[in-house]
Scaffold this motif. Structure first.
Motif, PDB file in Angstrom:
ATOM      1  N   GLU A   1       7.716  -5.482   3.461  1.00 13.09           N
ATOM      2  CA  GLU A   1       6.329  -5.218   3.085  1.00 13.09           C
ATOM      3  C   GLU A   1       5.786  -6.291   2.154  1.00 13.09           C
ATOM      4  O   GLU A   1       4.578  -6.562   2.136  1.00 13.09           O
ATOM      5  CB  GLU A   1       6.210  -3.836   2.430  1.00 13.09           C
ATOM      6  CG  GLU A   1       4.767  -3.432   2.150  1.00 13.09           C
ATOM      7  CD  GLU A   1       4.631  -2.063   1.508  1.00 13.09           C
ATOM      8  OE1 GLU A   1       3.549  -1.464   1.604  1.00 13.09           O
ATOM      9  OE2 GLU A   1       5.620  -1.600   0.896  1.00 13.09           O
ATOM     10  N   LEU A   2       6.675  -6.927   1.384  1.00 14.96           N
ATOM     11  CA  LEU A   2       6.246  -7.920   0.397  1.00 14.96           C
ATOM     12  C   LEU A   2       6.236  -9.349   0.944  1.00 14.96           C
ATOM     13  O   LEU A   2       6.009 -10.292   0.177  1.00 14.96           O
ATOM     14  CB  LEU A   2       7.138  -7.859  -0.842  1.00 14.96           C
ATOM     15  CG  LEU A   2       7.043  -6.582  -1.680  1.00 14.96           C
ATOM     16  CD1 LEU A   2       8.014  -6.631  -2.852  1.00 14.96           C
ATOM     17  CD2 LEU A   2       5.617  -6.378  -2.188  1.00 14.96           C
ATOM     18  N   GLU A   3       6.481  -9.526   2.249  1.00 15.98           N
ATOM     19  CA  GLU A   3       6.472 -10.881   2.797  1.00 15.98           C
ATOM     20  C   GLU A   3       5.132 -11.584   2.595  1.00 15.98           C
ATOM     21  O   GLU A   3       5.105 -12.776   2.238  1.00 15.98           O
ATOM     22  CB  GLU A   3       6.843 -10.863   4.273  1.00 15.98           C
ATOM     23  CG  GLU A   3       6.891 -12.250   4.919  1.00 15.98           C
ATOM     24  CD  GLU A   3       7.819 -13.221   4.191  1.00 15.98           C
ATOM     25  OE1 GLU A   3       7.524 -14.440   4.192  1.00 15.98           O
ATOM     26  OE2 GLU A   3       8.827 -12.773   3.595  1.00 15.98           O
ATOM     27  N   PRO A   4       3.964 -10.909   2.791  1.00 17.64           N
ATOM     28  CA  PRO A   4       2.694 -11.599   2.488  1.00 17.64           C
ATOM     29  C   PRO A   4       2.600 -12.053   1.027  1.00 17.64           C
ATOM     30  O   PRO A   4       2.037 -13.120   0.751  1.00 17.64           O
ATOM     31  CB  PRO A   4       1.638 -10.540   2.811  1.00 17.64           C
ATOM     32  CG  PRO A   4       2.292  -9.651   3.814  1.00 17.64           C
ATOM     33  CD  PRO A   4       3.731  -9.589   3.409  1.00 17.64           C
ATOM     34  N   ALA A   5       3.145 -11.263   0.120  1.00 17.14           N
ATOM     35  CA  ALA A   5       3.124 -11.655  -1.296  1.00 17.14           C
ATOM     36  C   ALA A   5       3.994 -12.878  -1.525  1.00 17.14           C
ATOM     37  O   ALA A   5       3.627 -13.791  -2.280  1.00 17.14           O
ATOM     38  CB  ALA A   5       3.597 -10.496  -2.174  1.00 17.14           C
TER      39      ALA A   5
ATOM     40  N   ARG B   1       0.812  -1.215   0.000  1.00 18.42           N
ATOM     41  CA  ARG B   1       0.000   0.000   0.000  1.00 18.42           C
ATOM     42  C   ARG B   1       0.849   1.271   0.000  1.00 18.42           C
ATOM     43  O   ARG B   1       0.338   2.364  -0.208  1.00 18.42           O
ATOM     44  CB  ARG B   1      -0.934   0.005   1.211  1.00 18.42           C
ATOM     45  CG  ARG B   1      -2.067  -1.004   1.119  1.00 18.42           C
ATOM     46  CD  ARG B   1      -2.993  -0.708  -0.041  1.00 18.42           C
ATOM     47  NE  ARG B   1      -4.089  -1.679  -0.138  1.00 18.42           N
ATOM     48  CZ  ARG B   1      -4.914  -1.741  -1.169  1.00 18.42           C
ATOM     49  NH1 ARG B   1      -4.768  -0.901  -2.187  1.00 18.42           N
ATOM     50  NH2 ARG B   1      -5.881  -2.647  -1.201  1.00 18.42           N
ATOM     51  N   THR B   2       2.154   1.127   0.231  1.00 16.92           N
ATOM     52  CA  THR B   2       3.014   2.309   0.166  1.00 16.92           C
ATOM     53  C   THR B   2       3.251   2.762  -1.265  1.00 16.92           C
ATOM     54  O   THR B   2       3.771   3.855  -1.497  1.00 16.92           O
ATOM     55  CB  THR B   2       4.382   2.013   0.823  1.00 16.92           C
ATOM     56  OG1 THR B   2       5.023   0.944   0.126  1.00 16.92           O
ATOM     57  CG2 THR B   2       4.205   1.659   2.293  1.00 16.92           C
ATOM     58  N   ILE B   3       2.887   1.910  -2.226  1.00 15.28           N
ATOM     59  CA  ILE B   3       3.057   2.246  -3.640  1.00 15.28           C
ATOM     60  C   ILE B   3       1.753   2.823  -4.165  1.00 15.28           C
ATOM     61  O   ILE B   3       0.685   2.223  -4.015  1.00 15.28           O
ATOM     62  CB  ILE B   3       3.454   1.001  -4.464  1.00 15.28           C
ATOM     63  CG1 ILE B   3       4.780   0.429  -3.957  1.00 15.28           C
ATOM     64  CG2 ILE B   3       3.556   1.347  -5.948  1.00 15.28           C
ATOM     65  CD1 ILE B   3       5.178  -0.865  -4.645  1.00 15.28           C
TER      66      ILE B   3
END
Length: 574
Positions: A557-561, A534-536
């Motif tokens: 931030e991308l760990e869930p992805a 969501r920071t993007i």
């Protein structure tokens, strides 16, 4: 393409059936074109090699193809008459000559015994009936052969047939021109060799013919085929062996090698239209373009067999021709890359191209780190929205390709769409109906940020601030955001499971998502693609372009992805 009388025609031989390492036995008919497809490293090339070796010696071991049954028609006397008429003979004793033809050789007594016995294979007689056309062999076929006396000596190279027969030369030249825009011309007076030239065929001046010096000088100003790139040479090598020579069984590994996609497709069309109906053709291919060419002709001769690998076993599936034709008849699927799925271990169907780019990039990153190299053979494809997902899934299942689906969380907002996708993955609605109903009601009755009056007031305020005659992009983004906040399901699309009420609805949601994943339906738990970061700012391609600039392997931030994609990669597909 020889002009032999009927009594010395090539004796009939074909592969009657093949037994594969998984125990499957598939029967074949004369004249069929059999196409072996599948992901890399599943044994397509090895299967062709096994067929060739087992035809020579039936007791030889086979890794992918464990057994071959041949069907032969005609007695040993017919074989000898055919060899006498088509081969060069050398002999220490006139009663027992050795026959030489196109690089093959066999003794008279050997030939009779090998043809008569059904338990030992063809041995030295194999090369007279079966050709395994490797990459090296088809490149070498473009090289000029030595000249022979066309009226008294057997031919030793397929180019000799072009040299001896104008119609064969014109036919091969026509195919070459269709693929490369150039003629293919035989030089008939080049001394000891018979080269092929390519380019615009010189015209004859008055009183000239094809052996006139003036004509030959203009011909020799053109480039020779042997001096050209591998694509042209390989293409001609396939044509010479498939359309000029007359081996009963032709095995070609990757006929599309060195060819650009348009040439590969043309080659596929030519093979179906022109390959003789008294011969069998076995192809191993990695090219959807060649496959499209084979299917373009809509011939019942074409049979597609898909191979997979499971440890030391190679499971095979004979694909349903009617099903393949139905896939190919769909104009949207026809213009898609769905056939590429045949050459992958699994296909993941996404809603849009941006989704494919992001998930494929994460897949590549994880593969470079610790994931199994096999996951590199997973293909991501999009279908242009939720409504087309079931169509693409059904097409891939027709092709025996394992498939999984990624969809935004709001797929749960439309019962009809959810049922269609779930059914295409062979899921039973009764397994998920209760949980879906509970979740749907919990979200649908949740109060949004704005009611109708508040929404109208906010939109009117934005429109009043616009002085230009047209709505600027910034104002449109603000209104779109308001519309999302005015609907509970629009909120759910943005927030995913975080928007689900706690308690029983959350329990039902977790149970539902787990059940969907078992069948290969992965809903984005953060709502939509953009929820992973969501920071993007931005949406769709703009968001993906920015996301791919991040450290995909380590960005917290991308760990869930990454967790989401790992689960996807571990799923076998349905």
């Amino acid at each position: 393409m020889s002009a032999l009388p009927d009594e010395v025609r090539r004796p009939e031989l074909c592969v009657k059936d093949l037994q594969f390492s998984d125990g499957t036995t598939i029967a074949f008919q004369p004249g069929e074109i059999v196409v072996l497809v599948g992901p890399n490293n599943v044994g397509k090339s090895v299967a062709l090699k096994n067929i060739d070796e087992k035809v020579a010696a039936l007791r030889s071991p086979g890794i992918v193809v464990e057994d071959v049954t041949l069907a032969k028609h005609g007695d040993a006397g017919l074989v000898i008459r055919w060899l006498d008429a088509t081969s060069r003979k050398t002999a220490n004793h006139a009663s027992s000559p050795t026959y030489h033809r196109m690089g093959a050789r066999v003794n008279h007594a050997q030939a009779k015994e090998l043809w008569s016995r059904a338990d030992i294979g063809l041995g030295a007689l194999r090369r007279f009936f079966v050709c395994h056309l490797t990459t090296e062999a088809r490149l070498a076929a473009a090289n000029p052969p030595k000249s022979v006396d066309l009226t008294t000596q057997p031919f030793t190279h397929p180019i000799h047939y072009l040299q001896a027969n104008d119609s064969i030369e014109e036919r091969i030249s026509g195919y070459f021109r269709k693929a490369f825009g150039q003629h293919l011309i035989v030089h008939r007076n080049a001394g000891n060799n018979v080269p092929l030239y390519c380019g615009e065929k010189p015209s004859f001046n008055p009183h000239e013919d094809r052996v006139s010096v003036g004509y030959l000088r203009r011909l020799e100003a053109l480039p020779t085929l042997e001096s050209q790139g591998d694509g042209m040479r390989a293409f001609v090598g396939v044509l010479l062996h498939a359309l000029v020579l007359d081996h009963a069984v032709l095995l070609i590994d990757e006929p599309e090698a060195f060819l650009h996609p348009p040439q590969a497709r043309i080659l596929g069309q030519m093979l179906v239209r022109e390959f003789a109906r008294d011969r069998q053709l076995f192809l191993a291919t990695h090219s959807s373009d060649l496959l499209k060419g084979l299917l373009d002709v809509k011939s019942t001769r074409v049979r597609i067999i898909r191979l997979r690998r499971d440890g030391s076993v190679n499971p095979v599936t004979q694909l349903d021709n009617d099903g393949i034709r139905s896939v190919w008849a769909d104009p949207i699927l026809r213009s898609s890359n769905v056939l590429d799925g045949l050459f992958h271990s699994k296909v993941v169907v996404c809603e849009g191209d941006a989704d494919c780019r992001f998930y494929a990039a994460l897949r590549d990153t994880l593969c470079e780190d610790k994931a199994s190299p096999a996951t590199r053979h997973i293909m991501f494809t999009h279908c242009g929205g939720k409504g087309r997902i079931p169509v693409v899934v059904a097409a891939l299942k027709t092709l025996d390709v394992p498939v999984a689906v990624i969809a935004d969380f709001d797929l749960l907002n439309n019962k009809r769409n959810l049922q269609a996708v779930w059914k295409s993955l062979e899921g039973e609605w009764g397994l998920i109906e209760a949980d879906w109903q509970q979740l749907f009601q919990a979200i649908s009755t949740k109060k949004p940020d704005f009611d109708k009056a508040n929404l109208q007031q906010e939109i009117d305020s934005i429109l009043a601030s616009v002085k230009a005659p047209y709505l600027p992009k910034e104002a449109a983004v603000q209104i779109r955001d308001l519309l999302r906040r005015s609907s509970a399901w629009a909120h759910a699309k943005m927030a995913g499971t975080a928007f689900v009420p706690s308690g029983d609805p959350t329990t039902a949601c977790n149970r539902l998502l787990a059940t969907l994943r078992l069948k290969g339906l992965f809903l984005v738990e953060v709502g939509e693609l953009e929820g992973f970061a969501r920071t993007i700012a931005g949406h769709g391609p703009k968001w993906v372009n920015a996301a791919l600039e991040k450290d995909l392997l380590n960005d917290p931030e991308l760990e869930p992805a990454r967790t989401f994609v790992r689960q996807l990669l571990d799923h076998p597909g349905t």
